[in-house]
Design an enzyme around this catalytic site. Structure first.
Site, PDB file in Angstrom:
ATOM      1  N   TYR A 100       0.854  -1.182   0.000  1.00 36.55           N
ATOM      2  CA  TYR A 100       0.000   0.000   0.000  1.00 36.55           C
ATOM      3  C   TYR A 100       0.892   1.235   0.000  1.00 36.55           C
ATOM      4  O   TYR A 100       1.851   1.308   0.779  1.00 36.55           O
ATOM      5  CB  TYR A 100      -0.908   0.001   1.246  1.00 36.55           C
ATOM      6  CG  TYR A 100      -1.785   1.228   1.384  1.00 36.55           C
ATOM      7  CD1 TYR A 100      -1.574   2.129   2.430  1.00 36.55           C
ATOM      8  CD2 TYR A 100      -2.812   1.494   0.488  1.00 36.55           C
ATOM      9  CE1 TYR A 100      -2.373   3.252   2.583  1.00 36.55           C
ATOM     10  CE2 TYR A 100      -3.623   2.629   0.641  1.00 36.55           C
ATOM     11  CZ  TYR A 100      -3.392   3.495   1.680  1.00 36.55           C
ATOM     12  OH  TYR A 100      -4.188   4.617   1.813  1.00 36.55           O
ATOM     13  N   LYS A 119       4.773   9.117   8.954  1.00 41.11           N
ATOM     14  CA  LYS A 119       4.555   8.521  10.285  1.00 41.11           C
ATOM     15  C   LYS A 119       5.576   8.991  11.335  1.00 41.11           C
ATOM     16  O   LYS A 119       5.477  10.087  11.864  1.00 41.11           O
ATOM     17  CB  LYS A 119       4.516   6.992  10.170  1.00 41.11           C
ATOM     18  CG  LYS A 119       3.346   6.491   9.289  1.00 41.11           C
ATOM     19  CD  LYS A 119       3.284   4.995   9.229  1.00 41.11           C
ATOM     20  CE  LYS A 119       2.346   4.530   8.145  1.00 41.11           C
ATOM     21  NZ  LYS A 119       0.934   4.463   8.550  1.00 41.11           N
ATOM     22  N   ASP A 150       9.326   2.765  -0.581  1.00 38.53           N
ATOM     23  CA  ASP A 150       8.300   3.441   0.212  1.00 38.53           C
ATOM     24  C   ASP A 150       8.548   3.059   1.676  1.00 38.53           C
ATOM     25  O   ASP A 150       8.147   1.983   2.116  1.00 38.53           O
ATOM     26  CB  ASP A 150       6.905   3.016  -0.251  1.00 38.53           C
ATOM     27  CG  ASP A 150       5.833   3.695   0.588  1.00 38.53           C
ATOM     28  OD1 ASP A 150       4.634   3.541   0.258  1.00 38.53           O
ATOM     29  OD2 ASP A 150       6.175   4.359   1.592  1.00 38.53           O
TER      30      ASP A 150
HETATM   31  P1  KE4 Z   1      -0.693   8.335   4.735  1.00 35.69           P
HETATM   32  O1  KE4 Z   1      -1.186   9.106   3.531  1.00 35.69           O
HETATM   33  O2  KE4 Z   1      -1.787   7.496   5.367  1.00 35.69           O
HETATM   34  O3  KE4 Z   1       0.048   9.192   5.753  1.00 35.69           O
HETATM   35  O4  KE4 Z   1       0.435   7.300   4.228  1.00 35.69           O
HETATM   36  C1  KE4 Z   1       0.103   6.400   3.199  1.00 35.69           C
HETATM   37  C2  KE4 Z   1       1.060   5.224   3.260  1.00 35.69           C
HETATM   38  C3  KE4 Z   1       2.076   5.131   2.323  1.00 35.69           C
HETATM   39  N1  KE4 Z   1       2.964   4.118   2.340  1.00 35.69           N
HETATM   40  C4  KE4 Z   1       2.893   3.152   3.290  1.00 35.69           C
HETATM   41  C5  KE4 Z   1       3.894   2.040   3.274  1.00 35.69           C
HETATM   42  C6  KE4 Z   1       1.875   3.191   4.273  1.00 35.69           C
HETATM   43  O5  KE4 Z   1       1.821   2.208   5.223  1.00 35.69           O
HETATM   44  C7  KE4 Z   1       0.944   4.245   4.270  1.00 35.69           C
HETATM   45  C8  KE4 Z   1      -0.201   4.329   5.268  1.00 35.69           C
HETATM   46  N2  KE4 Z   1      -0.359   3.209   6.138  1.00 35.69           N
HETATM   47  C9  KE4 Z   1      -1.690   2.958   6.615  1.00 35.69           C
HETATM   48  C10 KE4 Z   1      -1.631   1.793   7.601  1.00 35.69           C
HETATM   49  N3  KE4 Z   1      -1.344   0.572   6.997  1.00 35.69           N
HETATM   50  C11 KE4 Z   1      -2.339   4.151   7.232  1.00 35.69           C
HETATM   51  C12 KE4 Z   1      -3.596   3.864   8.024  1.00 35.69           C
HETATM   52  C13 KE4 Z   1      -4.818   4.396   7.351  1.00 35.69           C
HETATM   53  O6  KE4 Z   1      -4.919   4.300   6.112  1.00 35.69           O
HETATM   54  O7  KE4 Z   1      -5.692   4.893   8.104  1.00 35.69           O
END
Ligand code: KE4
Length: 441
Positions: A143, A266, A238
């Site tokens: 993701y 994060k 990523d």
């Molecule tokens: P954000 O846009 O949510 O800050 O980051 C996206 C993202 C990008 N790359 C990786 C590897 C990520 O894990 C994420 C976001 N992770 C999820 C949890 N698996 C965020 C939780 C959510 O979507 O509410």
């Protein structure tokens, strides 16, 4: 037990789609109403009904120091007195960028943004601008945020172009994304042999944390590095989740691989909205205003988020910070394994540093297909029983768990005891299943 959360959820649904500002928070995959959290303190969160939980979600990995760390709260108070955002450069941004450049081996220039999605979206544009190519390769189960180019499901065969995985994503966009199985280097080589001259970049979570937790097979990351170099494509790590999580220098330091671009998020925000993308000089110099690739943001690098990020990264530099936390996670994993075995339940555990995941399957989990072999019904029972015992893990099999600096030895012991009870409930369910199958047969 959850009356206030239920009432708050009903209210929220009147004015917010699904009552949540991010889908996973709705607890849909475990068919349970969401918890409305009122506060966090160290390793714990407290819900609207006053229930307390040992928290292994940690705001999806952001809170490596735990909740409301005194130094973080003090930094927010002190910084806010001078204002929260100016839309003008500040010395704090340079200090933050320098910390990232010092820590992450492949990053020489870095741009701050406000989320992981924004970081990945921007890195993708830079890769396409730098290579003047359109196609990208991503991996099923990885993701990268909700940018259109990554909401793509795999095509019918290797190197066949993807299809939209969400309404609103156009066929045109999907046509530039090739989705392949994680850990399958041959499929990547085949895709490059078919259309390598059109591929701008390969993007990968170097440790996949969004299909549960799946580590790269030996040679996989090295192979991605080699094939992208052979064809003049960029390698994007990523590290929004793994950055400063797997080690201070991220997964790229742990596996000793230098990608061309890295995305972060994060932890570098310490709980404030922050993302970042960075990499080699010649690539990042393409970014406006130095180069032609446009990218911008009103709140990018705002002083409040920078001050918290700087304070967080400084604390991560404490001697033995990662060794101590990893040892705690390993103790937790060992306790979970022993508890599962006590109840004769087949699980696969994966873990690296302070990240962990338990799959209910007897198959090795090496990609999204094998991750999906996990018994989601057993996971649901496991989640709910842990919650009853005051332990809060991610409400989905396809997420990772995180141990923070705030989780102490007692917390780990309490969590293992809770897992013993949760596995007992799964065993009871399995025996009931067996009984019912006997009745049917
Ligand atoms: P954000 O846009 O949510 O800050 O980051 C996206 C993202 C990008 N790359 C990786 C590897 C990520 O894990 C994420 C976001 N992770 C999820 C949890 N698996 C965020 C939780 C959510 O979507 O509410």
């Amino acid at each position: 037990m959850y009356e206030n959360s239920k009432a708050l959820f009903a209210e929220a649904k009147k004015v917010i789609p699904g009552g949540v500002n991010s889908p996973v928070r709705a607890f849909k995959s475990i068919a349970h109403h969401p918890l409305f959290i009122e506060k966090g303190e160290g390793s714990r969160v407290f819900d609207a009904d006053g229930n307390s939980y040992l928290d292994y979600v940690g705001s999806w990995g952001a809170l490596i120091l735990g909740h409301a760390h005194p130094s973080i709260v003090k930094t927010i108070r002190k910084t806010a007195h001078n204002g929260t955002s100016f839309g003008a450069p500040t010395a704090l941004e340079t200090e933050m960028a320098r910390l990232v450049v010092e820590a992450v081996p492949s990053v020489k220039l870095v741009r701050m943004v406000n989320s992981g999605t924004e970081a990945v979206m921007s890195a993708l544009r830079v890769a396409r601008g730098y290579t003047n190519r359109n196609k990208i390769i991503k991996f099923t189960g990885c993701y990268h945020g909700h940018c259109d180019s990554f909401l793509i499901k795999a095509g019918s065969g290797v190197a066949t172009l993807g299809a939209p995985d969400s309404p609103g994503v156009t066929g045109g966009t999907a046509g530039d994304t090739i989705t392949l199985p994680f850990n399958d280097l041959n499929s990547v080589k085949e895709a490059f042999s078919k259309c390598g001259e059109e591929i701008a970049a390969v993007i990968v979570e170097p440790v996949a944390g969004n299909m549960g937790l799946v580590k790269p097979k030996s040679g996989f990351l090295e192979g991605l590095r080699a094939v992208t170099e052979d064809y003049g494509a960029l390698l994007i790590f990523d590290e929004v989740m793994t950055g400063f999580r797997v080690s201070y220098g991220g997964a790229q330091e742990h596996y000793n691989i230098n990608p061309d671009l890295t995305t972060l998020g994060k932890i570098i925000g310490g709980g404030m909205p922050v993302g970042a993308f960075g990499g080699r000089h010649e690539v990042m110099e393409q970014v406006s205003p130095t180069g032609p690739v446009y990218q911008a943001g009103t709140l990018s690098g705002n002083p409040l988020a920078m001050a918290v990020g700087i304070e967080t990264l400084k604390m991560l530099k404490e001697p033995n910070f990662y060794e101590q936390m990893s040892a705690r996670r390993e103790k937790l994993s060992a306790g979970i394994a022993a508890a599962a075995s006590e109840h004769n339940i087949a699980i696969q555990q994966s873990g690296i540093g302070t990240m962990f995941c338990t799959y209910f399957t007897d198959q090795a989990v090496t990609d999204f297909e094998s991750a999906k072999s996990s018994n989601l019904e057993y996971f649901k029972i496991f989640f709910r029983e842990l919650l009853k015992e005051g332990v809060y893990i991610a409400p989905s099999q396809f997420e990772s768990g995180f141990v923070s600096r705030a989780h102490n030895e007692q917390d780990i012991e309490d969590t293992v005891r809770a897992a013993e009870k949760a596995f007992a409930a799964v065993r009871k369910h399995i025996d009931g299943e067996d009984q019912s199958s006997k009745i049917i047969s």
